[in-house]
Design an enzyme around this catalytic site. Structure first.
Site, mmCIF file in Angstrom:
data_model
loop_
_atom_site.group_PDB
_atom_site.id
_atom_site.type_symbol
_atom_site.label_atom_id
_atom_site.label_comp_id
_atom_site.label_asym_id
_atom_site.label_seq_id
_atom_site.Cartn_x
_atom_site.Cartn_y
_atom_site.Cartn_z
ATOM 1 N NE ARG A 77 -1.972 -1.004 3.577
ATOM 2 C CZ ARG A 77 -2.497 -1.341 4.485
ATOM 3 N NH1 ARG A 77 -3.954 -1.137 4.859
ATOM 4 N NH2 ARG A 77 -1.941 -1.596 5.626
ATOM 5 C CE LYS A 124 3.411 -20.565 10.969
ATOM 6 N NZ LYS A 124 4.334 -19.674 11.857
ATOM 7 C CG HIS A 138 10.498 -20.997 6.994
ATOM 8 N ND1 HIS A 138 9.488 -20.591 7.797
ATOM 9 C CD2 HIS A 138 11.534 -20.929 7.950
ATOM 10 C CE1 HIS A 138 9.896 -20.015 8.983
ATOM 11 N NE2 HIS A 138 11.255 -20.393 9.156
ATOM 12 C CD GLU A 186 12.437 -17.907 19.412
ATOM 13 O OE1 GLU A 186 13.339 -17.420 18.501
ATOM 14 O OE2 GLU A 186 11.107 -17.188 19.439
ATOM 15 C CG ASP A 218 5.403 -17.762 16.090
ATOM 16 O OD1 ASP A 218 5.037 -17.489 14.694
ATOM 17 O OD2 ASP A 218 6.324 -17.574 16.625
ATOM 18 C CG HIS A 261 7.160 -23.568 12.421
ATOM 19 N ND1 HIS A 261 7.178 -23.293 10.987
ATOM 20 C CD2 HIS A 261 7.412 -22.043 12.811
ATOM 21 C CE1 HIS A 261 7.316 -22.128 10.487
ATOM 22 N NE2 HIS A 261 7.367 -21.197 11.711
ATOM 23 C CE LYS A 287 8.525 -14.928 20.261
ATOM 24 N NZ LYS A 287 9.924 -15.110 19.372
HETATM 25 P P1 NDP Z 1 4.423 -7.358 8.181
HETATM 26 O O1 NDP Z 1 3.211 -7.063 8.787
HETATM 27 O O2 NDP Z 1 5.738 -6.915 8.429
HETATM 28 O O3 NDP Z 1 4.055 -7.068 6.481
HETATM 29 C C1 NDP Z 1 3.031 -7.116 5.880
HETATM 30 C C2 NDP Z 1 2.889 -6.097 4.754
HETATM 31 O O4 NDP Z 1 1.769 -6.327 4.093
HETATM 32 C C3 NDP Z 1 3.440 -4.866 5.056
HETATM 33 O O5 NDP Z 1 4.334 -4.582 4.174
HETATM 34 C C4 NDP Z 1 2.022 -3.955 4.474
HETATM 35 O O6 NDP Z 1 2.504 -2.927 3.674
HETATM 36 C C5 NDP Z 1 1.629 -5.179 3.635
HETATM 37 N N1 NDP Z 1 -0.216 -4.714 3.550
HETATM 38 C C6 NDP Z 1 -1.052 -4.878 4.676
HETATM 39 N N2 NDP Z 1 -2.270 -4.542 4.248
HETATM 40 C C7 NDP Z 1 -2.103 -4.466 2.863
HETATM 41 C C8 NDP Z 1 -3.039 -4.277 1.636
HETATM 42 N N3 NDP Z 1 -4.318 -4.200 1.895
HETATM 43 N N4 NDP Z 1 -2.546 -4.124 0.546
HETATM 44 C C9 NDP Z 1 -1.323 -4.289 0.095
HETATM 45 N N5 NDP Z 1 -0.371 -4.570 1.060
HETATM 46 C C10 NDP Z 1 -0.574 -4.694 2.472
HETATM 47 O O7 NDP Z 1 4.091 -8.834 7.903
HETATM 48 P P2 NDP Z 1 5.434 -9.979 7.662
HETATM 49 O O8 NDP Z 1 6.285 -9.514 6.750
HETATM 50 O O9 NDP Z 1 6.042 -10.310 9.175
HETATM 51 O O10 NDP Z 1 4.553 -11.209 7.574
HETATM 52 C C11 NDP Z 1 3.904 -11.489 6.305
HETATM 53 C C12 NDP Z 1 3.198 -13.042 6.363
HETATM 54 O O11 NDP Z 1 4.418 -13.843 6.563
HETATM 55 C C13 NDP Z 1 2.341 -13.252 7.462
HETATM 56 O O12 NDP Z 1 1.179 -14.188 7.158
HETATM 57 C C14 NDP Z 1 3.246 -14.014 8.481
HETATM 58 O O13 NDP Z 1 2.591 -14.863 9.276
HETATM 59 C C15 NDP Z 1 4.141 -14.717 7.568
HETATM 60 N N6 NDP Z 1 5.440 -14.830 8.220
HETATM 61 C C16 NDP Z 1 6.153 -14.137 8.924
HETATM 62 C C17 NDP Z 1 7.245 -14.440 9.139
HETATM 63 C C18 NDP Z 1 8.351 -13.357 9.798
HETATM 64 O O14 NDP Z 1 9.370 -13.817 10.422
HETATM 65 N N7 NDP Z 1 7.991 -11.997 9.543
HETATM 66 C C19 NDP Z 1 7.800 -16.020 9.293
HETATM 67 C C20 NDP Z 1 6.996 -16.862 8.693
HETATM 68 C C21 NDP Z 1 5.738 -16.297 8.268
HETATM 69 P P3 NDP Z 1 1.608 -1.660 3.827
HETATM 70 O O15 NDP Z 1 0.968 -1.314 4.952
HETATM 71 O O16 NDP Z 1 2.664 -0.512 3.471
HETATM 72 O O17 NDP Z 1 0.726 -1.785 2.518
#
Ligand code: NDP
Length: 464
Positions: A50, A140, A170, A208, A227, A232, A331
């Site tokens: 976004r 996930k 992963h 961890e 989580d 996992h 944790k």
């Molecule tokens: P974040 O909250 O860091 O990032 C999510 C992203 O989604 C943001 O950059 C946000 O950007 C974007 N977003 C939110 N709403 C919208 C929308 N309506 N349209 C477009 N973009 C959108 O989450 P993570 O990166 O940590 O996690 C993402 C997924 O990966 C989740 O399902 C999580 O469970 C999974 N995951 C994450 C891990 C991790 O270590 N981070 C590990 C394993 C799985 P913006 O607000 O700019 O749109």
């Protein structure tokens, strides 16, 4: 096998939510490690989110994250030169559909989004014509409970057939998790004793030292059970307990995982007696001072989120009935240790001359750090007839292909071996639903443990 990609069949990896933590910390470094392993492979990366990022900022992020994963500078520059960032709200169905149509195929749509946003975005595509060279990669957790996982699966299957859906956990791309298969099925000595007749208990542990590390927004609404255990550790458990595959292909592996998970239940169907939840209080873990979880910024203590979860399960089939399988993850503990430990039953008879009996034999398959350890009873110390524990321990070499690289490479190639099939994802929720319900009803009290300690050890969840 190294891949050479021509301009026409070069896939596009379209990352939705590309400004998030997952993309920068895991996904792009994973891709970098894949490109380092397979330099002939080519891919166009398109980021979206976004809040618009300008192309230069995005290119810089892509370049440094790929390098982080081990990708050479020339390759990183080549990918960065063709990447772009598109400002997109995926919940705007028209804009999302136009975005997909505008991508050069074949396309992998990678949903690196909060789960609720993924569901809304998919809902918006329902009823729209979708190109047939698009595949979905979904992170996930798959849904937030059994009902929402079923709904999400039904929704995805309304859009594309199951063979174009890649549910990503992963852990399945981790070389040391896959080593469970290598060890079990590459050695003749293990399978004959891999049964309830010889195994006393199995422990699947992911402890961890890291505390919250600023991830309150995600973690406080998720907790350790969902989580870590929900996908996992249940998948690891399934790899440990499944039957032997005749060949390692997606259908065979998915069928065997689904079969063992369908037999898996909370021990004695008593989630109150066989589960534990706890959260850390202030202390020192991993060489750092840690504040109590409830004092962490962004945490709402009234949510009652656990930072440690423990559940005892039973795989109710001929091979495993009666063997407790304990899953635990926490944790801010005293040690980083992700492992599977199989404890064997004592020998049916130990000659009386061996004073004190025999210490238990154990096989540990370390996931992080990667290692294999064996505890065997010996009288190695030279004491003529006294048995003691001898510990044999060997480190496993690090794989230069990161788990996300392993998983992404297969998704880009349309290989589903390491994908979580829809019914497998649902089984993982089904197994833990009684625990979630018992915790929500207050039947299992929240315990506390000091950060940096071994966690709560008194009165382990019962197995009798
Ligand atoms: P974040 O909250 O860091 O990032 C999510 C992203 O989604 C943001 O950059 C946000 O950007 C974007 N977003 C939110 N709403 C919208 C929308 N309506 N349209 C477009 N973009 C959108 O989450 P993570 O990166 O940590 O996690 C993402 C997924 O990966 C989740 O399902 C999580 O469970 C999974 N995951 C994450 C891990 C991790 O270590 N981070 C590990 C394993 C799985 P913006 O607000 O700019 O749109």
């Amino acid at each position: 096998m190294p891949t050479t990609t021509s301009q026409n069949d070069r896939p596009t990896l379209a990352i939705l939510g590309a400004g998030g933590d997952l993309t920068e910390r895991l996904l792009l470094p994973g891709l970098g490690s894949l490109l380092a392993r397979d330099p002939g492979r080519d891919v166009t990366v398109v980021g979206s989110g976004r809040s618009g990022m300008d192309d230069d900022e995005w290119r810089g992020l892509v370049r440094s994250a790929l390098r982080e994963g081990g990708c050479g500078p020339d390759q990183a520059d080549r990918i960065a030169a063709t990447t772009r960032f598109v400002a997109l709200d995926v919940t705007d169905a028209d804009a999302f559909a136009d975005f997909i149509d505008g991508l050069d195929g074949p396309v992998v749509l990678y949903f690196a989004l909060p789960p609720a946003v993924t569901a809304t975005a998919c809902e918006g595509l329902r009823g729209r014509p979708l190109r047939d060279d698009v595949r979905f990669a979904v992170e996930k957790p798959f849904g937030t409970d059994l009902a929402s996982a079923r709904d999400l699966n039904a929704l995805l299957l309304d859009l594309v057939p199951e063979d174009r859906v890649h549910r990503v956990d992963h852990f399945l791309g981790d070389a040391n998790v896959l080593n469970i298969l290598g060890m079990r099925f590459g050695n003749r000595v293990l399978e004959p004793v891999w049964t309830a007749e010889h195994v006393e208990r199995i422990d699947v542990v992911a402890d961890e030292t890291l505390a919250l590390e600023g991830r309150a927004v995600y973690y406080d609404s998720t907790g350790a059970l969902v989580d870590m255990l929900q996908s996992h550790l249940l998948l690891v458990t399934a790899l440990v307990t499944m039957e032997a595959p005749a060949r390692l292909d997606a259908t065979e592996l998915h069928d065997l995982l689904a079969t063992t998970l369908r037999s898996t239940h909370v021990w004695r169907d008593d989630p109150s007696a066989c589960s534990r939840r706890a959260r850390y209080t202030a202390g020192r873990a991993g060489g750092r001072d840690v504040v109590a979880y409830t004092d962490e910024e962004g945490v709402d203590p009234s949510r009652g989120t656990e930072t440690l979860a423990e559940v005892v399960l039973e795989v109710r089939n001929q091979r495993w009935a009666g063997v407790p399988v304990r899953l635990r993850s926490g944790k801010a503990l005293g040690e980083d240790s992700m492992r599977v430990t199989v404890t064997f039953r004592p020998p049916p008879h130990v000659p009386e001359a061996f004073a004190g009996g025999a210490p238990p034999s154990r096989l540990t398959m370390g996931i992080a750090p990667g290692r294999v350890a064996l505890d065997l009873a010996t009288n190695a110390s030279g004491d003529s007839l006294a048995l003691e524990d001898s510990h044999l321990d060997t480190e496993l070499g690090d794989s230069d292909l990161l788990p996300y690289g392993e998983v992404l490479g297969r998704i880009l190639d349309g290989d589903r071996l390491l994908t979580v099939r829809g019914d497998v994802a649902e089984e993982c929720w089904r197994i833990l639903t009684p625990v979630i319900e018992a915790w929500e009803s207050g039947a299992v009290p929240m315990e506390e443990y000091e950060a940096g300690s071994d966690g709560p050890v008194e009165g382990n969840p019962g197995t009798t």
